[in-house]
Design an enzyme around this catalytic site. Sequence first.
Site, PDB file in Angstrom:
ATOM      1  N   ARG A 194      11.389  -6.443   5.199  1.00 53.31           N
ATOM      2  CA  ARG A 194      11.321  -5.025   5.559  1.00 53.31           C
ATOM      3  C   ARG A 194      11.965  -4.802   6.927  1.00 53.31           C
ATOM      4  O   ARG A 194      12.587  -3.766   7.164  1.00 53.31           O
ATOM      5  CB  ARG A 194       9.854  -4.569   5.575  1.00 53.31           C
ATOM      6  CG  ARG A 194       9.707  -3.079   5.764  1.00 53.31           C
ATOM      7  CD  ARG A 194       8.306  -2.610   5.458  1.00 53.31           C
ATOM      8  NE  ARG A 194       7.392  -2.923   6.545  1.00 53.31           N
ATOM      9  CZ  ARG A 194       6.072  -2.699   6.505  1.00 53.31           C
ATOM     10  NH1 ARG A 194       5.521  -2.197   5.414  1.00 53.31           N
ATOM     11  NH2 ARG A 194       5.308  -2.992   7.519  1.00 53.31           N
ATOM     12  N   ARG A 196      11.930  -1.576  11.360  1.00 50.61           N
ATOM     13  CA  ARG A 196      10.714  -1.133  12.057  1.00 50.61           C
ATOM     14  C   ARG A 196      10.481  -1.990  13.287  1.00 50.61           C
ATOM     15  O   ARG A 196      10.557  -3.208  13.214  1.00 50.61           O
ATOM     16  CB  ARG A 196       9.515  -1.262  11.101  1.00 50.61           C
ATOM     17  CG  ARG A 196       8.998   0.072  10.652  1.00 50.61           C
ATOM     18  CD  ARG A 196       7.889  -0.078   9.666  1.00 50.61           C
ATOM     19  NE  ARG A 196       6.639  -0.558  10.267  1.00 50.61           N
ATOM     20  CZ  ARG A 196       5.466  -0.451   9.654  1.00 50.61           C
ATOM     21  NH1 ARG A 196       5.381   0.098   8.459  1.00 50.61           N
ATOM     22  NH2 ARG A 196       4.375  -0.900  10.225  1.00 50.61           N
ATOM     23  N   ARG A 211      -9.256   1.338   9.224  1.00 51.56           N
ATOM     24  CA  ARG A 211      -8.948  -0.043   9.601  1.00 51.56           C
ATOM     25  C   ARG A 211     -10.086  -0.694  10.374  1.00 51.56           C
ATOM     26  O   ARG A 211      -9.975  -1.888  10.711  1.00 51.56           O
ATOM     27  CB  ARG A 211      -7.684  -0.071  10.460  1.00 51.56           C
ATOM     28  CG  ARG A 211      -6.387  -0.330   9.668  1.00 51.56           C
ATOM     29  CD  ARG A 211      -5.256  -0.218  10.658  1.00 51.56           C
ATOM     30  NE  ARG A 211      -4.065  -0.949  10.376  1.00 51.56           N
ATOM     31  CZ  ARG A 211      -2.971  -0.423   9.816  1.00 51.56           C
ATOM     32  NH1 ARG A 211      -2.967   0.816   9.394  1.00 51.56           N
ATOM     33  NH2 ARG A 211      -1.888  -1.153   9.681  1.00 51.56           N
ATOM     34  N   ARG A 255      -0.120  -8.683  13.757  1.00 51.02           N
ATOM     35  CA  ARG A 255      -0.688  -7.655  12.869  1.00 51.02           C
ATOM     36  C   ARG A 255      -1.558  -8.296  11.793  1.00 51.02           C
ATOM     37  O   ARG A 255      -2.589  -7.749  11.408  1.00 51.02           O
ATOM     38  CB  ARG A 255       0.424  -6.812  12.255  1.00 51.02           C
ATOM     39  CG  ARG A 255       0.990  -5.831  13.299  1.00 51.02           C
ATOM     40  CD  ARG A 255       2.348  -5.310  12.927  1.00 51.02           C
ATOM     41  NE  ARG A 255       2.317  -4.553  11.702  1.00 51.02           N
ATOM     42  CZ  ARG A 255       3.299  -4.524  10.818  1.00 51.02           C
ATOM     43  NH1 ARG A 255       4.409  -5.209  11.037  1.00 51.02           N
ATOM     44  NH2 ARG A 255       3.189  -3.802   9.736  1.00 51.02           N
ATOM     45  N   LYS A 285       0.826  -1.209   0.000  1.00 43.43           N
ATOM     46  CA  LYS A 285       0.000   0.000   0.000  1.00 43.43           C
ATOM     47  C   LYS A 285       0.862   1.262   0.000  1.00 43.43           C
ATOM     48  O   LYS A 285       0.617   2.185  -0.769  1.00 43.43           O
ATOM     49  CB  LYS A 285      -0.913   0.044   1.242  1.00 43.43           C
ATOM     50  CG  LYS A 285      -1.878  -1.129   1.355  1.00 43.43           C
ATOM     51  CD  LYS A 285      -2.868  -0.931   2.503  1.00 43.43           C
ATOM     52  CE  LYS A 285      -2.233  -0.886   3.886  1.00 43.43           C
ATOM     53  NZ  LYS A 285      -1.603  -2.143   4.318  1.00 43.43           N
TER      54      LYS A 285
HETATM   55  P1  AMP Z   1       1.021   0.735   9.174  1.00 43.20           P
HETATM   56  O1  AMP Z   1       2.241   1.527   8.927  1.00 43.20           O
HETATM   57  O2  AMP Z   1      -0.171   1.194   8.375  1.00 43.20           O
HETATM   58  O3  AMP Z   1       1.237  -0.751   9.078  1.00 43.20           O
HETATM   59  O4  AMP Z   1       0.603   1.013  10.697  1.00 43.20           O
HETATM   60  C1  AMP Z   1       1.484   0.678  11.761  1.00 43.20           C
HETATM   61  C2  AMP Z   1       0.712   0.652  13.081  1.00 43.20           C
HETATM   62  O5  AMP Z   1       0.134   1.929  13.331  1.00 43.20           O
HETATM   63  C3  AMP Z   1      -0.455  -0.316  13.128  1.00 43.20           C
HETATM   64  O6  AMP Z   1      -0.048  -1.636  13.443  1.00 43.20           O
HETATM   65  C4  AMP Z   1      -1.313   0.308  14.237  1.00 43.20           C
HETATM   66  O7  AMP Z   1      -0.746   0.057  15.507  1.00 43.20           O
HETATM   67  C5  AMP Z   1      -1.138   1.795  13.953  1.00 43.20           C
HETATM   68  N1  AMP Z   1      -2.153   2.294  13.001  1.00 43.20           N
HETATM   69  C6  AMP Z   1      -1.919   2.835  11.768  1.00 43.20           C
HETATM   70  N2  AMP Z   1      -3.076   3.168  11.162  1.00 43.20           N
HETATM   71  C7  AMP Z   1      -4.061   2.825  12.030  1.00 43.20           C
HETATM   72  C8  AMP Z   1      -5.479   2.901  11.989  1.00 43.20           C
HETATM   73  N3  AMP Z   1      -6.123   3.390  10.905  1.00 43.20           N
HETATM   74  N4  AMP Z   1      -6.178   2.446  13.060  1.00 43.20           N
HETATM   75  C9  AMP Z   1      -5.546   1.971  14.157  1.00 43.20           C
HETATM   76  N5  AMP Z   1      -4.227   1.856  14.255  1.00 43.20           N
HETATM   77  C10 AMP Z   1      -3.470   2.286  13.215  1.00 43.20           C
END
Ligand code: AMP
Length: 190
Positions: free
Chosen positions: A128, A134, A89, A145, A14
């Site tokens: 990654r 990360r 989400r 996740r 994404k």
């Molecule tokens: P991502 O980079 O999109 O994989 O997001 C990393 C982490 O940020 C996720 O595992 C959540 O802990 C938090 N996070 C990001 N976007 C959201 C969202 N829309 N709702 C809830 N938690 C989020």
Amino acid sequence: MINLILFGPPGAGKGTQAKKLADRHNLMHISTGDILRNEIAQSTPLGLKVKDIMDRGELVSDAILIEILRSVIEKHKDVNGFIFDGFPRTVPQAEALEDMMRQEGQKIAAVISLEVNEEELIKRLLNRALELGRSDDTEEVIKNRLSVYTNQTSVLKQFYTEKGLVHIVNGIGSIDDIFSVLVGITSKLN
Ligand code: AMP
């Protein structure tokens, strides 16, 4: 104005595709994960609050996410549109996004679902971890996740399918080939 959602599990690509599409169509890329990581990096009160949750691979609360989105949308009224990456989400987030868009006289034009099987996702996320370091890309947190995605986020595909917005795209292939497919879809929207 075109507003897009890039939808899919962690590791589907994404972020990579959202950046390329934002460049191509002059849209604003909004990654809620990046916004939250930035808060953590700057040790803001919000960053301190969400760090442990993110490190465990859990979702940050809807209230926090909705507030972040509200403030980003407020601040950028002059853009050509948004590409949402990692948001919504949950169903409450999706409903809040609809309300916010409606208040601005806007709507979501398309939801692109990037589809990648679990084995490939785990492989990509472990890679990654090596490249970016990360803190939520360890094997245990990756599995969490993916299950959070299955349990809390994947229902949104149905939510948006019922609205006729979903475009399914195979997320396995070269970055450029997948991007061409996405450009084919997004160039037809208005
Ligand atoms: P991502 O980079 O999109 O994989 O997001 C990393 C982490 O940020 C996720 O595992 C959540 O802990 C938090 N996070 C990001 N976007 C959201 C969202 N829309 N709702 C809830 N938690 C989020």
